[in-house]
Design an enzyme around this catalytic site. Structure first.
Site, mmCIF file in Angstrom:
data_model
loop_
_atom_site.group_PDB
_atom_site.id
_atom_site.type_symbol
_atom_site.label_atom_id
_atom_site.label_comp_id
_atom_site.label_asym_id
_atom_site.label_seq_id
_atom_site.Cartn_x
_atom_site.Cartn_y
_atom_site.Cartn_z
ATOM 1 N N SER A 1 0.533 -0.917 -0.173
ATOM 2 C CA SER A 1 -0.196 0.093 0.273
ATOM 3 C C SER A 1 0.875 1.207 -0.143
ATOM 4 O O SER A 1 2.398 1.323 0.177
ATOM 5 C CB SER A 1 -0.774 0.175 1.437
ATOM 6 N N TYR B 1 -1.399 -1.308 11.306
ATOM 7 C CA TYR B 1 -1.300 -1.793 9.587
ATOM 8 C C TYR B 1 -0.085 -1.141 8.905
ATOM 9 O O TYR B 1 0.533 -1.840 8.080
ATOM 10 C CB TYR B 1 -2.541 -0.884 8.846
#
Length: 258
Positions: A136, A150
């Site tokens: 990401s 995350y």
């Protein structure tokens, strides 16, 4: 026909990758821990593609090995792996307990580790393979409040990607990462609905307004990038992080905040 495994394939970016690999002529094995994977299997079959769903918990090494063994028995090996399965639960750092941290580490890091470790030996034996890891832009390049657990996993996946790329290059195996920005997945839609139950589209429009392309990306666009990295044409590309974010990292100032 090449055989591909896509994890987290029931919906979202996983479905996008599965669809695009099917379009490239692959037999696509759909790994997911949700029963929804079988509906996705039927959807792809109805389009005329070869796909098979597997219930698989990627955090469970035994579950992974069992599923991969079944794929190998059916198709003789695995050529392509898209490590897409992942989780994201927001909490500010001081509110992130060990349980929440371990949840992210187990799925995003250990899950990717488990599936790759089960698959790579078959690629090495064949002398050809493609591994795509879904990272990401969050964590690896940018970050907002509440993403500490995350972010650490998505940044860590880039380290794993580079290590594997170097280790397996001599065996004809490439390893690359895809780093999405704002993509219109079912999870993003649900998040918008939680943020503003009465006007979720307004939330999505607000996000899109800050992206230079003035829209969110689609799972199919993410899937197309995965399919390219899994192709023969990408044979000299390895160890790379590939951003797909509509140009969102470009602006020096936040358009929404100006």
């Amino acid at each position: 026909m090449r055989t591909a495994i896509v994890t987290g394939a029931a919906m979202g970016n996983g479905y996008g990758a599965a669809l695009k690999l099917c379009e490239k002529g692959c037999a696509v094995m759909l790994f997911d821990m949700s029963e929804e994977v079988f509906a996705t299997e039927e959807k792809l079959k109805a389009m005329g593609y070869e796909a098979k769903g597997f219930l698989c918990n990627i955090t469970d090494k035994v579950s992974v090995e069992k599923a991969v063994d079944e794929v190998v028995k059916l198709y003789g090996g695995v050529d392509i792996l898209v490590n897409n399965a992942g989780v994201a639960r927001l909490a500010e750092f001081e509110d992130t307990d060990d349980e929440l941290l371990d949840f992210h580490l187990n799925v995003n890091i250990k899950g990717t580790w488990n599936v790759t470790k089960a698959v790579v030996p078959y690629m090495r034996q064949k002398g050809w393979g493609r591994v795509v890891i879904m990272s990401s832009v969050t964590g690896s390049m940018v970050c907002d409040k509440g993403y500490s657990a995350y972010a650490i996993t998505k940044a860590g996946l880039l380290g794993l990607m580079r290590s594997l790329a170097r280790e397996y290059a001599e065996y004809g195996i490439t390893v690359n990462a895809v780093c999405p920005g704002f993509i219109l997945t079912p999870n993003v839609r649900r998040s918008a609905a939680r943020t503003s139950p009465d006007a979720p589209e307004k939330v999505l429009d607000g996000i899109a307004a800050g992206v230079p392309m003035k829209r969110l990306g689609t799972p199919e666009e993410v899937g197309a990038l995965c399919a390219f990295l899994a192709s023969d044409e990408a044979g000299y590309i390895t160890g790379t992080s590939n951003v797909i974010d509509g140009g969102n990292l470009i602006p020096e100032t936040n358009v929404m905040g100006v």
